[in-house]
Design a protein around this motif. Structure first.
Motif: not given
Length: 373
Positions: A234-246, A308-324
């Motif tokens: 949940v936290s990774g989804t919200v943070l990535v969405a805010i980053g992508e939106g900005l 932005v979406m390709l990088a965020g959804d396929h690399f940043v998001w799984p890395s952030l969720v997997g790390g936490s």
């Protein structure tokens, strides 16, 4: 009249058979209890099948927002209580409902305009809009196709024959019915969230006690891993969405997108939904070029949003969720996108939880080191 002595053995034997207890030992009773419990659980799931999805959403939100709720209740209230849970649930409802309300309002505003446009198109054809000539790629080819297929009233009528105004009206009517149903499920999910926040400690204690009785000490560790995975997702989804939106929102302002702030809010909110942000920045590019903006600027908005979406959804998001959640990148990737394919939108959160539970079971139940006595 005397009874004959030959009848007595038969009567005694019959009474002995009546007093003989049923051969039910502890094992048979346990099997009966397990079978009854499974049947009862299946009936309960079948009865509540229409409400399982909002219940799962409420559980996910309660687990993810529990630390934030404790801080809110401690700082602004006297502590966790029914009133604190109610106010916090109202705040969560405002955060969830505001983007949905804006999208519904915008759709309703454009529905009459759409039906009027369809009527005019069927009667007099569709003129080539000015923004077609400003397209950076294939402008002449698209203009020729438009004049041949849409500017002629007969061709436009043939092309739009499947888009009958009555069908469009029926579509909006069906959409309205589905909207009411979805809003009711949202209300039920918020009600369940309030109950879980109000009785969170008691519910968590019962769950841990049940897991301890069923699985022993490894059961509590399994629950902890599942809770960590839920919060991380949940936290990774919200943070990535805010980053992508900005990141995409900056492109809106630089490209001169009309109502750039509104599109930024839509993009941030829809980035939490699969392919939602793609629709948002694609619509922003179309609005830019149809409103007299540069075709190059509109293309830049679309290209930058895609990157932005390709990088965020396929690399940043799984890395952030997997790390936490302490998941390897591959398991996090499979959990997110595999869960999405298997369970729909809720699979974004259920998938990583399943992978985290599987990994915890493999590590601690199978390869857990035994203590030497």
């Amino acid at each position: 009249m005397k009874k004959q002595s030959g009848d007595r053995p038969r009567v005694v034997a019959h009474r002995a058979d009546e007093k003989k207890p049923l051969p039910l030992g502890p094992g048979a009773r346990m099997n009966a209890r397990v079978a009854f419990a499974l049947v009862l659980a299946a009936l309960a799931v079948w009865t509540a099948s229409s409400f399982l999805l909002p219940l799962i959403w409420a559980t996910v939100l309660a687990i993810a927002l529990w630390p934030l709720y404790l801080k809110f209740a401690t700082r602004f209230m006297v502590g966790p209580s029914a009133s604190a849970a109610f106010i916090f649930t109202v705040l969560v409802a405002l955060v969830l409902v505001t983007p949905i309300s804006l999208a519904i309002y915008t759709t309703a505003q454009q529905s009459d305009m759409l039906m009027g446009w369809l009527k005019r198109a069927r009667e007099g054809g569709i003129e080539v809009p000015d923004w077609v000539a400003r397209l950076p790629i294939a402008a002449e080819s698209l203009e020729q196709w438009w004049r041949a297929n849409l500017s002629d009233p007969k061709a436009a009528t043939a092309w739009l024959k499947t888009l009958n105004v009555d069908n469009v009206s029926d579509l909006f009517t069906t959409f309205g019915g589905q909207l009411i149903h979805r809003l009711f499920l949202l209300f039920f999910a918020l009600l369940a969230l309030y109950v879980l926040l109000r009785s969170g400690r008691a519910v968590a204690g019962r769950v841990l006690e049940t897991c301890d009785r069923l699985f022993g000490e490894p059961g509590e560790g399994l629950v902890e891993k599942m809770v960590d995975a839920t919060r991380a997702t949940v936290s990774g989804t919200v943070l990535v969405a805010i980053g992508e939106g900005l990141a995409i929102g900056i492109a809106y302002f630089l490209a001169g997108v009309p109502n750039a702030l509104t599109f930024l809010i839509f993009t941030t909110a829809f980035a939490m939904i699969p392919f939602g942000a793609w629709l948002a920045f694609t619509a922003a590019a179309i609005v830019t070029i149809s409103g007299g903006g540069s075709g190059i600027a509109a293309a830049a908005v679309f290209i930058w949003g895609s990157i932005v979406m390709l990088a965020g959804d396929h690399f940043v998001w799984p890395s952030l969720v997997g790390g936490s959640a302490r998941l390897p990148f591959l398991l996090a990737f499979v959990g997110i996108f595999g869960g999405l394919a298997a369970f729909g939108l809720i699979g974004l959160f259920v998938g990583p939880v399943i992978m985290a539970a599987l990994l915890a079971m493999w590590r601690e139940w199978i390869f857990r080191p035994t203590t030497q006595v």
